[in-house]
Design a protein around this motif. Structure first.
Motif, PDB file in Angstrom:
ATOM      1  N   ILE A   1      18.711  -0.389  -2.330  1.00  0.00           N
ATOM      2  CA  ILE A   1      18.514   0.853  -1.557  1.00  0.00           C
ATOM      3  C   ILE A   1      17.593   0.577  -0.361  1.00  0.00           C
ATOM      4  N   PRO A   2      18.018  -0.321   0.543  1.00  0.00           N
ATOM      5  CA  PRO A   2      17.135  -0.756   1.630  1.00  0.00           C
ATOM      6  C   PRO A   2      16.716   0.350   2.599  1.00  0.00           C
ATOM      7  N   ASP A   3      17.490   1.407   2.710  1.00  0.00           N
ATOM      8  CA  ASP A   3      17.165   2.484   3.649  1.00  0.00           C
ATOM      9  C   ASP A   3      16.355   3.608   3.018  1.00  0.00           C
ATOM     10  N   CYS A   4      16.030   3.495   1.739  1.00  0.00           N
ATOM     11  CA  CYS A   4      15.306   4.553   1.050  1.00  0.00           C
ATOM     12  C   CYS A   4      13.838   4.555   1.477  1.00  0.00           C
ATOM     13  N   ASN A   5      13.373   5.711   1.928  1.00  0.00           N
ATOM     14  CA  ASN A   5      12.001   5.847   2.411  1.00  0.00           C
ATOM     15  C   ASN A   5      11.075   6.540   1.429  1.00  0.00           C
ATOM     16  N   PHE A   6      11.443   6.628   0.154  1.00  0.00           N
ATOM     17  CA  PHE A   6      10.562   7.232  -0.836  1.00  0.00           C
ATOM     18  C   PHE A   6       9.284   6.395  -0.890  1.00  0.00           C
ATOM     19  N   PRO A   7       8.124   7.040  -0.855  1.00  0.00           N
ATOM     20  CA  PRO A   7       6.869   6.283  -0.900  1.00  0.00           C
ATOM     21  C   PRO A   7       6.600   5.693  -2.280  1.00  0.00           C
ATOM     22  N   ILE A   8       5.765   4.686  -2.284  1.00  0.00           N
ATOM     23  CA  ILE A   8       5.300   4.080  -3.527  1.00  0.00           C
ATOM     24  C   ILE A   8       3.815   4.387  -3.651  1.00  0.00           C
ATOM     25  N   TYR A   9       3.396   4.727  -4.846  1.00  0.00           N
ATOM     26  CA  TYR A   9       2.008   5.046  -5.143  1.00  0.00           C
ATOM     27  C   TYR A   9       1.419   3.945  -6.015  1.00  0.00           C
ATOM     28  N   VAL A  10       0.106   3.735  -5.887  1.00  0.00           N
ATOM     29  CA  VAL A  10      -0.594   2.828  -6.800  1.00  0.00           C
ATOM     30  C   VAL A  10      -0.922   3.659  -8.028  1.00  0.00           C
ATOM     31  N   GLY A  11      -0.237   3.377  -9.125  1.00  0.00           N
ATOM     32  CA  GLY A  11      -0.420   4.145 -10.355  1.00  0.00           C
ATOM     33  C   GLY A  11      -1.696   3.803 -11.090  1.00  0.00           C
ATOM     34  N   GLY A  12      -2.263   2.656 -10.774  1.00  0.00           N
ATOM     35  CA  GLY A  12      -3.497   2.215 -11.416  1.00  0.00           C
ATOM     36  C   GLY A  12      -3.647   0.717 -11.315  1.00  0.00           C
ATOM     37  N   PRO A  13      -4.741   0.193 -11.838  1.00  0.00           N
ATOM     38  CA  PRO A  13      -5.055  -1.222 -11.674  1.00  0.00           C
ATOM     39  C   PRO A  13      -4.341  -2.167 -12.643  1.00  0.00           C
ATOM     40  N   VAL A  14      -3.622  -1.641 -13.620  1.00  0.00           N
ATOM     41  CA  VAL A  14      -2.987  -2.484 -14.632  1.00  0.00           C
ATOM     42  C   VAL A  14      -1.524  -2.740 -14.255  1.00  0.00           C
ATOM     43  N   ALA A  15      -1.075  -3.978 -14.423  1.00  0.00           N
ATOM     44  CA  ALA A  15       0.331  -4.374 -14.220  1.00  0.00           C
ATOM     45  C   ALA A  15       0.850  -3.989 -12.835  1.00  0.00           C
ATOM     46  N   GLN A  16       0.111  -4.335 -11.802  1.00  0.00           N
ATOM     47  CA  GLN A  16       0.528  -3.966 -10.451  1.00  0.00           C
ATOM     48  C   GLN A  16       1.722  -4.755  -9.933  1.00  0.00           C
ATOM     49  N   GLU A  17       2.233  -5.658 -10.726  1.00  0.00           N
ATOM     50  CA  GLU A  17       3.465  -6.353 -10.363  1.00  0.00           C
ATOM     51  C   GLU A  17       4.700  -5.626 -10.913  1.00  0.00           C
ATOM     52  N   SER A  18       4.465  -4.515 -11.615  1.00  0.00           N
ATOM     53  CA  SER A  18       5.563  -3.762 -12.234  1.00  0.00           C
ATOM     54  C   SER A  18       5.758  -2.427 -11.521  1.00  0.00           C
ATOM     55  N   LEU A  19       7.012  -1.960 -11.518  1.00  0.00           N
ATOM     56  CA  LEU A  19       7.382  -0.703 -10.880  1.00  0.00           C
ATOM     57  C   LEU A  19       7.739   0.319 -11.954  1.00  0.00           C
ATOM     58  N   PHE A  20       7.222   1.529 -11.807  1.00  0.00           N
ATOM     59  CA  PHE A  20       7.456   2.622 -12.750  1.00  0.00           C
ATOM     60  C   PHE A  20       7.869   3.859 -11.964  1.00  0.00           C
ATOM     61  N   PHE A  21       8.401   4.851 -12.664  1.00  0.00           N
ATOM     62  CA  PHE A  21       8.698   6.113 -11.989  1.00  0.00           C
ATOM     63  C   PHE A  21       8.649   7.281 -12.956  1.00  0.00           C
ATOM     64  N   VAL A  22       8.377   8.455 -12.376  1.00  0.00           N
ATOM     65  CA  VAL A  22       8.479   9.726 -13.085  1.00  0.00           C
ATOM     66  C   VAL A  22       9.419  10.601 -12.258  1.00  0.00           C
ATOM     67  N   HIS A  23      10.095  11.525 -12.938  1.00  0.00           N
ATOM     68  CA  HIS A  23      11.076  12.354 -12.244  1.00  0.00           C
ATOM     69  C   HIS A  23      11.230  13.697 -12.935  1.00  0.00           C
ATOM     70  N   SER A  24      11.930  14.588 -12.263  1.00  0.00           N
ATOM     71  CA  SER A  24      12.222  15.912 -12.828  1.00  0.00           C
ATOM     72  C   SER A  24      13.719  16.149 -12.938  1.00  0.00           C
ATOM     73  N   ARG A  25      14.518  15.089 -12.849  1.00  0.00           N
ATOM     74  CA  ARG A  25      15.977  15.245 -12.812  1.00  0.00           C
ATOM     75  C   ARG A  25      16.676  14.609 -14.015  1.00  0.00           C
ATOM     76  N   PHE A  26      16.331  15.097 -15.184  1.00  0.00           N
ATOM     77  CA  PHE A  26      17.014  14.626 -16.386  1.00  0.00           C
ATOM     78  C   PHE A  26      18.517  14.907 -16.289  1.00  0.00           C
ATOM     79  N   ASP A  27      18.892  15.994 -15.615  1.00  0.00           N
ATOM     80  CA  ASP A  27      20.299  16.349 -15.454  1.00  0.00           C
ATOM     81  C   ASP A  27      21.094  15.275 -14.723  1.00  0.00           C
ATOM     82  N   LEU A  28      20.445  14.504 -13.849  1.00  0.00           N
ATOM     83  CA  LEU A  28      21.112  13.410 -13.135  1.00  0.00           C
ATOM     84  C   LEU A  28      21.007  12.082 -13.865  1.00  0.00           C
TER      85      LEU A  28
END
Length: 187
Positions: A59-86
């Motif tokens: 998804i090279p054109d996706c401009n969704f920002p990335i947040y620093v979730g915390g100091p642990v495992a900063q080499e890993s990517l996580f997400f939260v969402h509100s679209r269980f329907d999708l």
């Protein structure tokens, strides 16, 4: 400064206004795990200048920002969402808020523009506490706990506004804290 409330999965942790740890200064954390073994959450208001399209080739054109979730495992990517329907996946951490899910369905939803930035947040790293550690920090008044909030607060993009709204959500007794300057010594 804060009163102690009972944290639980889905709680928001709001840092006291002058926390000394710069990683958590004026932060709001969504608690995704809370049990006798420890706790895990994501800082919701520490946005980076990096966009998800810079990290994921699919998804090279996706401009969704990335947040620093915390100091642990900063080499890993996580997400939260509100679209269980999708996504038809993810662990519900609060009513209408899900942690993780089917990555292929997520990529497809982004590619087809069916999921929006106000329905999804990406994080590098997470915030973690060992057994009893978070409870101790709450007793020391490092964190306020908020269990009742509108789920759209999770997806607010303006970090300072998110922190202020979370403080105000604690009730009238704490609303004045939202106007504290970040560096009172400079006033």
């Amino acid at each position: 400064m804060f009163t102690e409330l009972d944290p639980q999965k889905g709680s928001l942790l709001i840092s006291e206004p002058f926390m000394l740890d710069p990683r958590f200064l004026r932060s709001v954390i969504l608690l995704c795990e809370y049990n006798t073994e420890g706790s895990l959450g994501f800082v919701l208001n520490n946005q980076t200048n990096v966009r998800i399209g810079q990290l994921l080739e699919s998804i090279p054109d996706c401009n969704f920002p990335i947040y620093v979730g915390g100091p642990v495992a900063q080499e890993s990517l996580f997400f939260v969402h509100s679209r269980f329907d999708l996504l038809l996946s993810g662990e519900e951490v609060a009513p209408g808020i899900y942690f993780g899910g089917d990555e292929e369905k997520l990529i497809e939803a982004i590619q087809t523009d069916r999921i929006k930035p106000d329905e999804l947040k990406f994080f590098i790293g997470y915030s973690g506490w060992s057994a009893g550690q978070l409870d101790g920090e709450i007793k020391e008044n490092s964190w306020a706990v908020q269990n009742k909030y509108h789920h759209q607060l999770i997806f607010e993009g303006n970090g300072e506004l998110l922190w202020k709204d979370a403080i105000i959500g604690l009730g009238p007794k704490y609303a004045h804290v939202a106007n504290f300057p970040q560096s009172p010594g400079l006033n």
